[in-house]
Scaffold this active site. Structure first.
Site, PDB file in Angstrom:
ATOM      1  N   LEU A 178      54.132  23.693  62.823  1.00 54.01           N
ATOM      2  CA  LEU A 178      54.375  24.925  63.565  1.00 54.01           C
ATOM      3  C   LEU A 178      55.809  25.402  63.401  1.00 54.01           C
ATOM      4  O   LEU A 178      56.091  26.599  63.474  1.00 54.01           O
ATOM      5  CB  LEU A 178      54.064  24.710  65.047  1.00 54.01           C
ATOM      6  CG  LEU A 178      52.595  24.465  65.392  1.00 54.01           C
ATOM      7  CD1 LEU A 178      52.454  24.094  66.868  1.00 54.01           C
ATOM      8  CD2 LEU A 178      51.761  25.693  65.075  1.00 54.01           C
ATOM      9  N   ARG A 237      57.556  25.654  60.797  1.00 50.85           N
ATOM     10  CA  ARG A 237      57.798  26.436  59.585  1.00 50.85           C
ATOM     11  C   ARG A 237      56.809  27.574  59.371  1.00 50.85           C
ATOM     12  O   ARG A 237      56.956  28.339  58.415  1.00 50.85           O
ATOM     13  CB  ARG A 237      57.808  25.526  58.357  1.00 50.85           C
ATOM     14  CG  ARG A 237      56.472  24.947  57.964  1.00 50.85           C
ATOM     15  CD  ARG A 237      56.637  23.897  56.889  1.00 50.85           C
ATOM     16  NE  ARG A 237      55.390  23.616  56.192  1.00 50.85           N
ATOM     17  CZ  ARG A 237      55.217  22.593  55.371  1.00 50.85           C
ATOM     18  NH1 ARG A 237      56.216  21.749  55.162  1.00 50.85           N
ATOM     19  NH2 ARG A 237      54.060  22.420  54.754  1.00 50.85           N
ATOM     20  N   GLY A 250      63.480  17.241  60.191  1.00 51.40           N
ATOM     21  CA  GLY A 250      64.860  17.063  59.738  1.00 51.40           C
ATOM     22  C   GLY A 250      65.076  15.636  59.276  1.00 51.40           C
ATOM     23  O   GLY A 250      65.117  14.717  60.092  1.00 51.40           O
ATOM     24  N   ASP A 262      65.305  23.386  56.996  1.00 54.59           N
ATOM     25  CA  ASP A 262      66.236  22.294  57.289  1.00 54.59           C
ATOM     26  C   ASP A 262      67.696  22.749  57.289  1.00 54.59           C
ATOM     27  O   ASP A 262      68.560  22.037  57.790  1.00 54.59           O
ATOM     28  CB  ASP A 262      66.066  21.165  56.270  1.00 54.59           C
ATOM     29  CG  ASP A 262      64.738  20.456  56.415  1.00 54.59           C
ATOM     30  OD1 ASP A 262      64.258  20.328  57.547  1.00 54.59           O
ATOM     31  OD2 ASP A 262      64.173  20.031  55.393  1.00 54.59           O
TER      32      ASP A 262
END
Length: 414
Positions: free
Chosen positions: A296, A298, A190, A145
């Site tokens: 996907l 991360r 996010g 993030d």
């Protein structure tokens, strides 16, 4: 300051990234080489593993397998989302930690995570100080993030940004194979910070990306969203939208709020892309598809950024070096240096109290006036972070990830 000798514990916490294990490797290798660190212990599933006395003896791992951590996604030691109460409210967990630290002679504690993990780090550090038990605590940053305060950027963000931009470029190509138009909405992670969604604009910068990008930093207005999509769809015959899962109305309500909350009190989000797709279909009559990049973002280590990998390793190494030199109650942070247009990065230390539970948002001036795209400074900020290719090993053309033995650690006889 007198040298402090003792064991160390390294733990991972929160949502994993493509490079969190590179940070673990930096810390593990540096600790194994340190004369001050007597044992290197890995915590199974973060702080929960410490509380349950589930620790691994990292010295018993094959060095070759450890090296593969640099290119292995997810949290190799195991992660957790465990909220510790303030010691003044309930000190049960802290007393248990102190018991474990004494049992294994732990004098160094390294915790690799994001905002909530740094809060945990801060609480543990303060409790150990108040208890008179000398234990140096250093936080190692991690989060796709990119919202940790006090650091220019976070390990994990660059690789996630690269995956998002690459995926958007690929989807953009696919959208144009038919002569009938389509609206495509890509939902990106996010909650409050739009760094990831904004990274989709890198694809547009490269000539094949979303027409519209919506970040949580600017209030979301549904009517304007419909107008933007309809205008571009009629003008170009198609429209691609990148939107952060955390976009909010002007009153602070999440557009995709489910009503559920996690252990840290964060509102659970989900289904925003599908929701917006249905609303666009009703308003415009266009054929609409939604895509959720989901996990996907991360774990896509196959397109990880070499810059991100190297910096993640550097963060873990710097944490151990700082602690051994006498530092405690700090988090490793990054400082950007740009000389003659060339990017470089070095580490620094900031107090855990400064970073715990504080979010870094995308500057408003980096978002366009209407709130449906980003400006050039955002592109200039992210581009250096996605550079370089992974040196991942492969077998049969498939990734070869680390396979740790995870040998349980036992207290040493005294």
């Amino acid at each position: 300051m007198n040298p402090l000798k003792g064991a160390c514990i390294i733990g991972q916490s929160g949502g994993p990234t493509a490079v969190i294990n590179a940070s673990a490797l930096g810390a593990i290798q540096s600790a194994l080489q340190s004369e001050q660190v007597t044992r290197v212990l890995g915590a199974a599933n973060g702080i929960e593993g410490v509380l349950k006395e589930r620790l691994f003896d990292m010295a018993r791992e094959d060095p070759g397998e450890l090296e593969l951590l640099k290119y292995t996604p997810a949290s190799a030691l195991g992660s957790c989302r465990y909220k510790m109460a303030a010691p003044s409210v309930d000190d049960t967990d802290y007393r248990r930690l102190l018991e474990i630290f004494r049992k294994y002679d732990v004098r160094y504690f390294f915790y690799n995570g994001g905002n909530d993990s740094m809060d945990t780090c801060n609480k543990i550090s303060k409790f150990m100080q108040q208890s008179g038990y000398e234990c140096r605590v250093i936080g190692i940053p991690k989060t796709i993030d990119n919202d940790l305060h006090g650091t220019d950027h976070c390990p994990g963000f660059g690789s996630a940004a690269k995956f998002i931009a690459t995926s958007c470029m690929e989807v953009h190509q696919d959208l144009r194979v038919y002569d009938k138009g389509r609206v495509t909405i890509v939902e990106i992670m996010g909650r409050h910070a739009g760094w990831l969604a904004g990274s989709a604009a890198l694809a547009t910068y490269a000539g094949a990306g979303p027409d519209l990008v919506y970040l949580p930093e600017v209030p979301f207005r549904m009517e304007e969203f419909w107008q933007d999509v309809d205008r571009i769809y009629r003008q170009n015959g198609s429209c691609m939208v990148a939107v952060s899962e955390g976009v909010q109305y002007a009153d602070g309500r999440f557009v995709a709020e489910s009503g559920d909350r996690d252990v840290f009190g964060h509102t659970q989000l989900g289904g925003l892309g599908a929701m917006l797709a249905e609303s666009v279909k009703r308003q415009t009559g266009a054929k609409v598809r939604s895509i959720e990049l989901s996990l996907l973002q991360r774990c896509a280590s196959h397109v990880a950024s070499k810059t991100d990998i190297d910096e993640a390793y550097m963060a873990g190494k710097a944490a151990v070096e700082a602690a051994v030199s006498g530092q405690t109650d700090k988090m490793v942070a990054f400082e950007r240096i740009t000389e003659n247009g060339i990017y470089s990065c070095k580490t620094k230390l900031i107090g855990l109290e400064e970073v715990a539970n504080v979010e870094k948002l995308v500057p408003r001036e980096w978002i366009n006036a209407r709130g449906n795209g980003v400006e050039q400074p955002f592109i200039d900020y992210v581009l250096p972070l996605i550079q370089g290719e992974t040196a991942m090993q492969k077998e049969c053309s498939l990734p070869r990830f680390a396979k740790l033995r995870k040998v349980p650690a036992k207290p040493e006889q005294r």
